[in-house]
Design a protein around this motif. Structure first.
Motif, PDB file in Angstrom:
ATOM      1  N   VAL A 137      74.305  41.954 -44.154  1.00 25.63           N
ATOM      2  CA  VAL A 137      73.814  42.750 -45.282  1.00 25.63           C
ATOM      3  C   VAL A 137      72.767  43.691 -44.719  1.00 25.63           C
ATOM      4  N   ILE A 138      72.972  44.987 -44.888  1.00 28.20           N
ATOM      5  CA  ILE A 138      72.114  45.946 -44.191  1.00 28.20           C
ATOM      6  C   ILE A 138      71.860  47.174 -45.052  1.00 28.20           C
ATOM      7  N   GLU A 139      70.653  47.704 -44.929  1.00 25.57           N
ATOM      8  CA  GLU A 139      70.330  48.917 -45.666  1.00 25.57           C
ATOM      9  C   GLU A 139      71.156  50.096 -45.137  1.00 25.57           C
ATOM     10  N   ARG A 174      79.488  60.172 -55.118  1.00 23.18           N
ATOM     11  CA  ARG A 174      79.308  60.304 -53.673  1.00 23.18           C
ATOM     12  C   ARG A 174      79.279  58.955 -52.963  1.00 23.18           C
ATOM     13  N   GLU A 175      79.343  57.864 -53.717  1.00 23.78           N
ATOM     14  CA  GLU A 175      79.142  56.558 -53.093  1.00 23.78           C
ATOM     15  C   GLU A 175      80.246  56.188 -52.111  1.00 23.78           C
ATOM     16  N   GLY A 176      81.443  56.722 -52.311  1.00 22.43           N
ATOM     17  CA  GLY A 176      82.516  56.455 -51.371  1.00 22.43           C
ATOM     18  C   GLY A 176      82.221  56.974 -49.978  1.00 22.43           C
ATOM     19  N   GLU A 177      81.339  57.966 -49.876  1.00 23.68           N
ATOM     20  CA  GLU A 177      80.988  58.525 -48.570  1.00 23.68           C
ATOM     21  C   GLU A 177      80.253  57.503 -47.699  1.00 23.68           C
ATOM     22  N   PHE A 178      79.541  56.562 -48.325  1.00 25.69           N
ATOM     23  CA  PHE A 178      78.829  55.549 -47.532  1.00 25.69           C
ATOM     24  C   PHE A 178      79.823  54.709 -46.735  1.00 25.69           C
ATOM     25  N   VAL A 179      80.862  54.250 -47.393  1.00 21.95           N
ATOM     26  CA  VAL A 179      81.879  53.453 -46.700  1.00 21.95           C
ATOM     27  C   VAL A 179      82.610  54.305 -45.671  1.00 21.95           C
ATOM     28  N   ALA A 180      82.941  55.540 -46.040  1.00 19.10           N
ATOM     29  CA  ALA A 180      83.690  56.407 -45.131  1.00 19.10           C
ATOM     30  C   ALA A 180      82.901  56.685 -43.854  1.00 19.10           C
ATOM     31  N   GLN A 181      81.614  56.966 -43.984  1.00 14.22           N
ATOM     32  CA  GLN A 181      80.818  57.283 -42.792  1.00 14.22           C
ATOM     33  C   GLN A 181      80.569  56.042 -41.941  1.00 14.22           C
ATOM     34  N   ALA A 182      80.348  54.897 -42.575  1.00  9.46           N
ATOM     35  CA  ALA A 182      80.190  53.656 -41.801  1.00  9.46           C
ATOM     36  C   ALA A 182      81.482  53.319 -41.070  1.00  9.46           C
ATOM     37  N   ALA A 183      82.635  53.583 -41.712  1.00 10.41           N
ATOM     38  CA  ALA A 183      83.940  53.245 -41.131  1.00 10.41           C
ATOM     39  C   ALA A 183      84.263  54.088 -39.910  1.00 10.41           C
ATOM     40  N   GLU A 184      83.600  55.223 -39.741  1.00  8.00           N
ATOM     41  CA  GLU A 184      83.814  56.029 -38.539  1.00  8.00           C
ATOM     42  C   GLU A 184      83.205  55.375 -37.307  1.00  8.00           C
ATOM     43  N   ARG A 204      76.182  55.597 -41.402  1.00  9.92           N
ATOM     44  CA  ARG A 204      76.768  55.669 -40.065  1.00  9.92           C
ATOM     45  C   ARG A 204      75.991  54.789 -39.080  1.00  9.92           C
ATOM     46  N   MET A 205      74.673  54.843 -39.146  1.00  9.92           N
ATOM     47  CA  MET A 205      73.851  54.007 -38.262  1.00  9.92           C
ATOM     48  C   MET A 205      74.123  52.523 -38.523  1.00  9.92           C
ATOM     49  N   ALA A 206      74.243  52.159 -39.808  1.00 14.17           N
ATOM     50  CA  ALA A 206      74.538  50.766 -40.160  1.00 14.17           C
ATOM     51  C   ALA A 206      75.881  50.350 -39.572  1.00 14.17           C
TER      52      ALA A 206
END
Length: 311
Positions: free
Chosen positions: A228-230, A277-287, A250-252
């Motif tokens: 679980v991470i910010e 815009r919340e879907g962008e959090f998953v998309a950027q982390a998934a990269e 992305r850092m997470a």
């Protein structure tokens, strides 16, 4: 197997929104209940989630910013009001002792002696929690005030095989003796634990809040079944993340990838982002991370992944 799940009580950062309360996370681990970073409104969110004060056996506070700790007085007073009979250990940064004292006795109430403070400190690993079915360690993070992340580790164990126990004539009290001693004598023959059981890997849970990218965050998350991470910001606000010592999604994701995490739970979202815009959090982390990613929402229940298979 006992229930192991994370109950999300709040997912916003400094400012709550209509859909996201201040921080709050409850980890149910069998008969143990660990409450992390209770921000404002935690007591009400617990009520909505069907959680009682008696469910809490430990509290872990990462740092003394309001969105991570202003719910402490209400939770502790509720523990006193409901006459919780068991000890509730509270871990927090020892450098914030004055804030702990203020929050502990923020208002007048009929106090309780079950709350046991456990300040953590130092630049290395701080071990606490020998009384639970897991070890709890804390490591310092990189934030604007003293902050610590937490790691819960269950010891490796064994899963007994009834068929193999019967085959080797191990019955009754001898089963627990075999588990305890590793090998016993049965009918003139030595029986080893490995002949009657399979290794059962322990599970690992990691909790990393407000921090810049740092090696300690990776170490806390190393091999975790759930991290679980910010993820306060998106790429467009990376400069702000570095300036205020926070993480982007992305850092997470990068931390999760380096640590070999199985399930990544993103939370602590800035109020600046609208729902679309919340879907962008998953998309950027998934990269950065190719494992399973969940964007936390208030009152979600997220199950711990099934145990890893023994190597």
């Amino acid at each position: 197997m006992s229930v192991r799940e994370l109950v999300i009580l709040g997912t916003s950062s400094a400012v709550p929104t209509r859909r996201r309360n201040h921080n709050g996370y409850f980890l149910r681990w069998g008969d143990q209940g660990v409450l992390f970073d209770p921000g404002e409104g935690t007591q009400r969110q617990m009520r909505l989630a069907g959680l009682a004060a008696t469910d809490v056996t430990r509290i872990c506070v990462t740092h003394f910013h309001g969105d991570h700790s202003l719910g402490l007085p209400g939770v502790m007073q509720r523990i006193a009001r409901d006459r919780v009979p068991h000890t509730v250990r509270v871990a927090y940064p020892g450098a914030g002792e004055e804030y702990w004292r203020r929050l502990r006795h923020a208002t007048s109430f009929h106090d309780t002696e079950v709350i046991l403070p456990q300040p953590v400190g130092g630049s290395g690993c701080c071990a606490i929690g020998e009384e639970e079915p897991f070890t709890v360690t804390a490591l310092p993070l990189r934030h604007s005030v003293p902050a610590y992340g937490y790691r819960l580790v269950e010891p490796d164990g064994w899963r007994m095989s009834p068929e193999r126990l019967e085959r080797h004539g191990v019955r009754g009290p001898d089963v627990s003796r075999l588990l305890r001693e590793g090998r016993i004598e049965v009918a003139g023959r030595e029986v080893a634990l490995a002949e009657c059981a399979d290794p059962r890997p322990g599970q690992v849970f990691a909790f990393v809040m407000d921090t810049g990218e740092c090696e300690q965050a990776v170490e806390l998350a190393r091999g975790a079944d759930m991290l679980v991470i910010e993820s306060t910001y998106l790429d467009s606000e990376e400069r702000l993340a570095r300036e205020y010592r926070h993480l982007t999604a992305r850092m997470a994701g990068r931390i999760a990838a380096r640590a070999g995490v199985r399930l990544l739970v993103l939370t602590h979202l800035s109020e600046r982002y609208e729902q679309e815009r919340e879907g962008e959090f998953v998309a950027q982390a998934a990269e950065e991370f190719d494992g399973r990613i969940v964007l936390a929402a208030d009152l979600d229940r997220i199950a711990m992944p099934a145990r890893r298979r023994p190597v």
